[in-house]
Design an enzyme around this catalytic site. Sequence first.
Site, PDB file in Angstrom:
ATOM      1  N   GLU A  24      12.915-104.315 -18.189  1.00 31.20           N
ATOM      2  CA  GLU A  24      12.203-103.282 -18.942  1.00 31.20           C
ATOM      3  C   GLU A  24      12.795-101.941 -18.507  1.00 31.20           C
ATOM      4  OE1 GLU A  24      10.322-103.656 -21.401  1.00 31.20           O
ATOM      5  OE2 GLU A  24       9.951-105.807 -21.257  1.00 31.20           O
ATOM      6  N   CYS A  75       8.215 -94.501 -19.624  1.00 35.60           N
ATOM      7  CA  CYS A  75       9.294 -94.948 -20.512  1.00 35.60           C
ATOM      8  C   CYS A  75       8.864 -94.839 -21.969  1.00 35.60           C
ATOM      9  CB  CYS A  75       9.725 -96.364 -20.166  1.00 35.60           C
ATOM     10  SG  CYS A  75       8.391 -97.574 -20.178  1.00 35.60           S
TER      11      CYS A  75
END
Length: 480
Positions: A254, A288
């Site tokens: 990720e 993010c």
Amino acid sequence: MIETLVSGSALALTGYIAGEPVQSGEKLVVKSPYDDRVAGTVTLAGREHTEAAITAALKGGAKLSRYDRFAILDKTRQLLEARKEEFAQLITAESGLCLRETRYEVGRARDVLHFAALEALKDDGQIFSCDISPQGKARKIFTLREPLQLAVAITPFNHPLNQVAHKIAPAIASGTPVILKPSEKTPLTAIRLAELLYEAGLPHYMLSVLLGPTKEVAEVLVKDPRVELVSFTGSVAVGKHIAQEAGYKKVILELGGNDPLIILEDADMELAVTLAAEGAYRNSGQRCTAVKRILVQESIHDEFVQRLVERTKEYVCGDPAHADTRVGTVIDEPAAIYLEDVVKKAVAAGARVLQGGRREGALLEPTVIVDVPRDAQMVVQESFGPLAPVMKVKDLEDAIQLANSTAFGLSSGIVTRDMEKAIYAVKHLRMGTVNINEVPGYRIENSPFGGVKDSGLGIKEGVIEAMKCFTYVKTFSLPW
């Protein structure tokens, strides 16, 4: 558990090898990004400790039933709830995030533990009848999920509790032993969570926590063939390096995001401004999935910018421990200097700063920038901080083309009252998530989460998907 005082109120913690404190003479000093105060120290591990943790996990111990796993995770949730303010203040101390954010993060982590506990009770096995073709037999095929023998979790600094919970809790719910390597910038909260899990009754072989030199800890864990899965959240460069070094094992990556918020001319303006500000500034912009590009249809651009500037003034930037602070520091001063530099580069290329932009140490004011060139570093690459670059777009097609133009494909949001345009955006944005009339980062802790392109491999996280990764499917058949 180890808890002594260093420099007044700082914690003296240690890593753990299957519940046993790491013994070494090397210490990591963790300081507050806001005032450089010592938040705590951690005893560091070496290669011998890494080997010992792997051995302990593979040796194993008492196997946990589904109910055992549920009870441990639920007890951990209860312990976290009882100590929620302590955890919030610890996250603030080591990360510089304001209490508004760290209290919210504790709540999210409680949800992760809750959902993982519930999933531990569920059986997602399948049954296939074998007499459904001319070649079939009077048999049934059954599936079940078996835990992996060992997983490694490597977590980032920006969510010191929730990111750790998102890796450890699904592993425990699946029955998979895990070795955690948290960020050296924010390790204290991760160690405290591990201690809660031990206190809740987790067999010690199920969890180790190690910090130390990369070549003696992280690289050893990533390369070891006995490790069956590496789950990593962090930068693109490190993630791709892990993919190259891991060898023949599962890898969950990720990575970064460059998440657009598209605002069309039919949008609810108040909602659009709220989503832009919250998406860009919460967690000091260090998510993010934070809003990193605001793409506004040109017919409403000026009104939107004016209102965003006024809203930004409400985001008080300062001491993260003060109740009135809405934006604390970024993770350290070099990170703030980098953000300041990308703003300067954008200005040199023609952009204008309308609000904020001032830096003091690791503090960077929430910043509204307009007239940002489409090839500016701050919008082509990921800017991990409280920046709100606003860019004009002609229409939805132009917005989608611009949104898809970077190397990232994590999350996105679109603000519109037109359902046809919303559906069109869902179909044409190459992102792991498309949220309608919501920030790009919206999710719940058990829903699938992940991106494409440089944002990750497309393998999803979230409690349910992560549990699938921490297991493998076994099939067996019986006469029927």
